[in-house]
Design an enzyme around this catalytic site. Sequence first.
Site, PDB file in Angstrom:
ATOM      1  N   HIS A   1      21.070 -96.832  14.923  1.00  0.00           N
ATOM      2  CA  HIS A   1      22.486 -96.943  15.280  1.00  0.00           C
ATOM      3  C   HIS A   1      23.433 -96.307  14.266  1.00  0.00           C
ATOM      4  O   HIS A   1      24.651 -96.392  14.430  1.00  0.00           O
ATOM      5  CB  HIS A   1      22.852 -98.427  15.432  1.00  0.00           C
ATOM      6  CG  HIS A   1      22.741 -99.148  14.135  1.00  0.00           C
ATOM      7  ND1 HIS A   1      21.540 -99.598  13.644  1.00  0.00           N
ATOM      8  CD2 HIS A   1      23.663 -99.453  13.204  1.00  0.00           C
ATOM      9  CE1 HIS A   1      21.735-100.158  12.460  1.00  0.00           C
ATOM     10  NE2 HIS A   1      23.021-100.075  12.164  1.00  0.00           N
TER      11      HIS A   1
ATOM     12  N   HIS B   1      28.543 -94.153  12.299  1.00  0.00           N
ATOM     13  CA  HIS B   1      28.069 -95.439  12.827  1.00  0.00           C
ATOM     14  C   HIS B   1      28.286 -95.421  14.329  1.00  0.00           C
ATOM     15  O   HIS B   1      29.398 -95.216  14.794  1.00  0.00           O
ATOM     16  CB  HIS B   1      28.831 -96.595  12.168  1.00  0.00           C
ATOM     17  CG  HIS B   1      28.100 -97.884  12.226  1.00  0.00           C
ATOM     18  ND1 HIS B   1      28.025 -98.639  13.373  1.00  0.00           N
ATOM     19  CD2 HIS B   1      27.380 -98.538  11.284  1.00  0.00           C
ATOM     20  CE1 HIS B   1      27.304 -99.717  13.138  1.00  0.00           C
ATOM     21  NE2 HIS B   1      26.891 -99.681  11.872  1.00  0.00           N
TER      22      HIS B   1
END
Length: 156
Positions: free
Chosen positions: A60, A75
């Site tokens: 992620h 992110h």
Amino acid sequence: MTALRLASPVPGVVRPLSAVPDPVFAEQMVGPGVAVEPDRTGRQDVLAPCDGVVGALHPHAFALELDDGRGVLVHVGIDTVTLAGLGFDVHVERGQRVRAGERVLSWSPVDVAAAGLSTVCPVIALQADPAAVTAVVADGEHVAAGQPLLAWSPAP
């Protein structure tokens, strides 16, 4: 030395970090930058915002280490660590050199949103002086993946 251009890792709408529902990003604790609210399409590639070596790597999120010592964090979504990699595909390895625009991850913003999580993607100039980082796209504008997003001036 010229300013480093950081490109958008995903297609979407530019948002200020203050709009990110996570205080670490919203309060610029790890550095200045902007966020991109991605287009809600099916599978989507997440591109390297600049040239660098993959440092931290998670399904992620990833950080790139630049040759001049600077670092950039991407992110993908907020609290997406709770998905334990489900729905994310990693296409690079830690320590690998990548070029701007190269595919690093793939994901589905639709699936992340369906899980009740924010899909916004912060792009952070790690530990940078906020005065050295300038958005080159206005809040609310749509960007394509690979389009310039930030200019990061070198330290004087």
